[in-house]
Design a protein around this motif. Structure first.
Motif, PDB file in Angstrom:
ATOM      1  N   PRO A  41     -15.198   8.086  14.342  1.00  0.00           N
ATOM      2  CA  PRO A  41     -16.511   8.439  13.783  1.00  0.00           C
ATOM      3  C   PRO A  41     -17.443   8.987  14.873  1.00  0.00           C
ATOM      4  N   ASN A  42     -18.273   9.934  14.495  1.00  0.00           N
ATOM      5  CA  ASN A  42     -19.286  10.523  15.398  1.00  0.00           C
ATOM      6  C   ASN A  42     -18.682  11.041  16.702  1.00  0.00           C
ATOM      7  N   TRP A  43     -17.521  11.654  16.579  1.00  0.00           N
ATOM      8  CA  TRP A  43     -16.813  12.080  17.795  1.00  0.00           C
ATOM      9  C   TRP A  43     -17.566  13.156  18.584  1.00  0.00           C
ATOM     10  N   LYS A  44     -18.404  13.946  17.916  1.00  0.00           N
ATOM     11  CA  LYS A  44     -19.120  15.017  18.617  1.00  0.00           C
ATOM     12  C   LYS A  44     -20.151  14.489  19.614  1.00  0.00           C
ATOM     13  N   THR A  45     -20.559  13.235  19.430  1.00  0.00           N
ATOM     14  CA  THR A  45     -21.557  12.653  20.339  1.00  0.00           C
ATOM     15  C   THR A  45     -20.907  11.851  21.458  1.00  0.00           C
ATOM     16  N   ASN A  46     -19.590  11.801  21.469  1.00  0.00           N
ATOM     17  CA  ASN A  46     -18.862  11.021  22.478  1.00  0.00           C
ATOM     18  C   ASN A  46     -18.959  11.729  23.837  1.00  0.00           C
ATOM     19  N   GLU A  47     -19.660  11.115  24.782  1.00  0.00           N
ATOM     20  CA  GLU A  47     -19.883  11.726  26.095  1.00  0.00           C
ATOM     21  C   GLU A  47     -18.581  11.908  26.856  1.00  0.00           C
ATOM     22  N   THR A  48     -17.657  10.969  26.702  1.00  0.00           N
ATOM     23  CA  THR A  48     -16.361  11.085  27.384  1.00  0.00           C
ATOM     24  C   THR A  48     -15.618  12.318  26.896  1.00  0.00           C
ATOM     25  N   LEU A  49     -15.630  12.525  25.573  1.00  0.00           N
ATOM     26  CA  LEU A  49     -14.949  13.692  25.009  1.00  0.00           C
ATOM     27  C   LEU A  49     -15.621  14.991  25.458  1.00  0.00           C
ATOM     28  N   LYS A  50     -16.952  14.980  25.529  1.00  0.00           N
ATOM     29  CA  LYS A  50     -17.672  16.175  25.976  1.00  0.00           C
ATOM     30  C   LYS A  50     -17.261  16.575  27.389  1.00  0.00           C
ATOM     31  N   SER A  51     -17.194  15.556  28.276  1.00  0.00           N
ATOM     32  CA  SER A  51     -16.797  15.835  29.667  1.00  0.00           C
ATOM     33  C   SER A  51     -15.364  16.311  29.727  1.00  0.00           C
ATOM     34  N   PHE A  52     -14.539  15.677  28.898  1.00  0.00           N
ATOM     35  CA  PHE A  52     -13.118  15.998  28.870  1.00  0.00           C
ATOM     36  C   PHE A  52     -12.896  17.432  28.380  1.00  0.00           C
ATOM     37  N   VAL A  53     -13.560  17.797  27.279  1.00  0.00           N
ATOM     38  CA  VAL A  53     -13.377  19.105  26.655  1.00  0.00           C
ATOM     39  C   VAL A  53     -13.934  20.226  27.530  1.00  0.00           C
TER      40      VAL A  53
END
Length: 640
Positions: A41-53
């Protein structure tokens, strides 16, 4: 591998550990980790994913998308998101590479959705859309075909970008592949063809559409009206309007009338355009913002600012609120009339009304300040622009560079050019031409020549203006050999010299007393068909007047008339002066009368020559009468 085979949870990962593990795992592991995160849920706000992507390349991104083979909407959302956040997937080339990877994996269903998304992304950039179409053609050879939604969206984008010929080619491919086009597809093809002037072909498509049982439609007919207006064939445009008025369900709307009003303004029929505005009201169609803006612009272009402002008041009274384009047209018109304070007031008024200026608005006002020499105000506006996150473009900087050159600050303009590069913009030919002209005006010809020679090394081609500015500058410095050499280089490069180029060089030859060289250039001008005015003749006439060669001057005057050119005030003034030098006072006065008869009234310099000549011959009373009559003729005497 599938999502089901992954563990239900991953240990808590912070950004540092996640990124540090990036180079220690395989692309497949990275793809699975990202896939797990986007299913939360709410994956677009995940800071770890943002840095990763942010470090994710197209290969890994494609694997993440492919792992969502049963969740196509999530796959598409991730594609959109990764294109916004990944430094490797930001431009169209990288996105096309990502699409190719999906196609190569035979995931055509996801690929089709990605194609639609990419077409929408490219719908405002013809170059990007052509790159995408080239990539799609390559993938046809591997068996990948566009489906109907892809083709339909593609036709919409082509219509928006006025790519009529390519829209027709897409239509032929669709027919060859067995697709049945809908009414909207025919409408888009008709619109695309009309925008590029292929109105007859557009009408053929309309006929075909009618045969298939599709209705005429306001959009289709309006497209034809647009096509005829762009061809300046207003009679045909009004014929279509007449058809619309007689066809049920195909009434003209404000867009149709706005196009017709713009077409009338383009061919100078402004009164008819205003009459049509009133006519549309009578038919129950209220003028739109665009309708009023078109008419406001034509009034501003004609210098009728007062009437333009009256029309704005009428517009507001009709409940039609001016938008950013309306205000920009007014600000530009006021600046061109030198009413910079009124333009600034209009700028404040639009902001007060909740209309936010765009880059064109800022550029118009900056240009106005620069033309008035108010450079500080122009740079203050630049700062405001940047503060409001409205990124200046190359035109913004060109206006400022020209403004600095206008107030004799070409070296500061050079410093500003460096700022342009630092801001990620590429100076264009106009940027360098402004600098060349600025340095030439200040007499810094060597610096101007250095900029001219460096243009090609910066990847910018010199144009006719670049050469002409340098030739004119060198001639004024008396460096005729170098100027003549530049003319040769210009011709060798395939750039045709125009009348201004030849006249600048001729003027240089004449001032050095080389009338023979000037005459050869005049002959070249005649042979090249670039003799449009009598300015070139005036240079030679001026030299002949100094040499008291009246017979040759009359012969040259005869050539001006022979070539169908209208002698200018300067031409006649030179001859008047020459006649005085030859003691032919009465003929000088007759020449003045001839000027009035042919619709070329004498200017203040002509009167200076005449009054001075009469006084030298003792005819002071005649000179005084002429001086007294000047004001009645609309010419104000100067101190001379």
């Amino acid at each position: 591998k599938s999502i089901a085979k992954l563990p239900c949870t991953y240990p808590a990962l912070n950004t540092a550990s996640f990124i540090s593990s990036y180079n220690q795992t395989t692309p497949q592991d990275i793809a699975h980790r990202a896939s797990f995160l986007i299913n939360q849920p709410n994956w677009k706000t995940n800071e770890t994913l943002k840095s990763f992507v942010s470090h994710m390349n197209p290969t890994v991104a494609a694997q993440v998308i492919l792992l969502q083979n049963h969740h196509f909407s999530l796959a598409l959302r991730f594609f959109q998101w990764v294109c916004q956040h990944s430094t490797y997937c930001y431009d169209i080339t990288s996105r096309i590479r990502l699409l190719k990877l999906l196609v190569s994996s035979n995931s055509f269903r996801i690929a089709h959705k990605v194609v639609i998304e990419l077409i929408k992304t490219c719908s405002s950039n013809e170059s990007d859309l052509l790159k995408l179409m080239e990539a799609l053609d390559e993938k046809r050879e591997t068996g990948f075909r566009l489906n109907y939604p892809c083709y339909s969206i593609l036709l919409m984008s082509m219509a928006k970008l006025s790519m009529g010929v390519l829209a027709f080619m897409v239509y032929r491919r669709m027919i060859a592949e067995g697709f049945a086009l809908a009414a909207i597809d025919y409408g888009m093809i008709i619109n695309a063809l009309s925008k590029v002037g292929f109105v007859c072909q557009a009408e053929m498509f309309m006929s075909q559409s009618l045969k298939l049982g599709f209705g005429l439609g306001t959009h289709v007919c309006t497209s034809l009206v647009l096509g005829y207006c762009r061809k300046k064939d207003l009679s045909e445009a009004f014929r279509v309007l007449d058809v619309m008025s007689k066809s049920g369900g195909c009434e003209a709307n404000s867009v149709t009338y706005s196009i017709l009003i713009h077409g009338l303004c383009e061919i100078g029929k402004v009164e008819e355009a205003f009459a049509l505005k009133e006519g549309m009201k009578e038919k129950g169609c209220q003028p739109s913002i665009r309708t009023y803006t078109v008419l406001i612009k034509v009034l501003c272009d004609d210098g009728l600012i007062g009437k333009a402002l009256d029309l704005v008041r009428e517009m507001i009274g009709e409940g039609c609120k001016p938008n950013v384009y309306t205000y920009t047209v007014l600000i530009d018109g006021l600046c061109r009339e030198g009413k910079i304070e009124e333009a600034n007031g209009m700028f404040r008024q639009m902001e007060k009304g909740g209309v936010y200026p765009g880059i064109v608005t800022y550029n118009a006002l900056i240009n106005g300040y620069c033309k008035e020499g108010k450079i500080v105000s122009a740079f203050e506006l630049l700062s405001l622009m940047e503060k409001r996150n409205c990124k200046p473009n190359i035109r913004t900087y060109n206006e400022l560079i020209e403004g600095l050159c206008r107030v004799n600050r070409p070296y500061k303009a050079m410093i500003l050019l460096g700022r342009v590069v630092n801001n990620g913009l590429l100076p264009n030919c106009l940027s360098y031409n402004i600098l060349i002209n600025g340095f030439c005006r200040e007499g810094h010809f060597d610096m101007a020549l250095k900029i001219f020679e460096l243009m090609n090394s910066f990847g910018v081609d010199t144009d006719a203006y670049s050469f002409t500015a340098m030739i004119d500058g060198l001639c004024k410095q008396g460096r005729l050999k170098l100027a003549n050499g530049l003319l040769g280089k210009m011709i060798k490069k395939g750039i045709e010299p125009d009348e201004v180029t030849f006249t600048a060089l001729m003027d240089g030859f004449c001032k050095s007393g080389n009338t023979g060289g000037a005459s050869k250039l005049l002959k070249m001008m005649i042979e090249n068909g670039c003799l449009k005015t009598c300015h070139a003749f005036n240079s030679i006439l001026h030299v002949l007047s100094k040499e008291c060669e009246l017979v040759k001057q009359y012969a040259l005057f005869g050539k001006i008339l022979k070539h169908g050119l209208a002698p200018s005030v300067v031409t006649y003034t030179i001859l008047v002066g020459a006649l005085f030098h030859a003691d032919k006072v009465d003929q000088s006065l007759s020449m003045i009368e001839l000027m009035k008869q042919v619709g070329c009234p004498p200017g203040v310099y002509t009167y200076n020559v005449m009054v001075n000549g009469l006084c030298q011959f003792g005819r002071v009373e005649v000179a005084e009468r002429i001086l007294d009559s000047m004001s009645d003729l609309g010419v104000s005497p100067n101190h001379v």
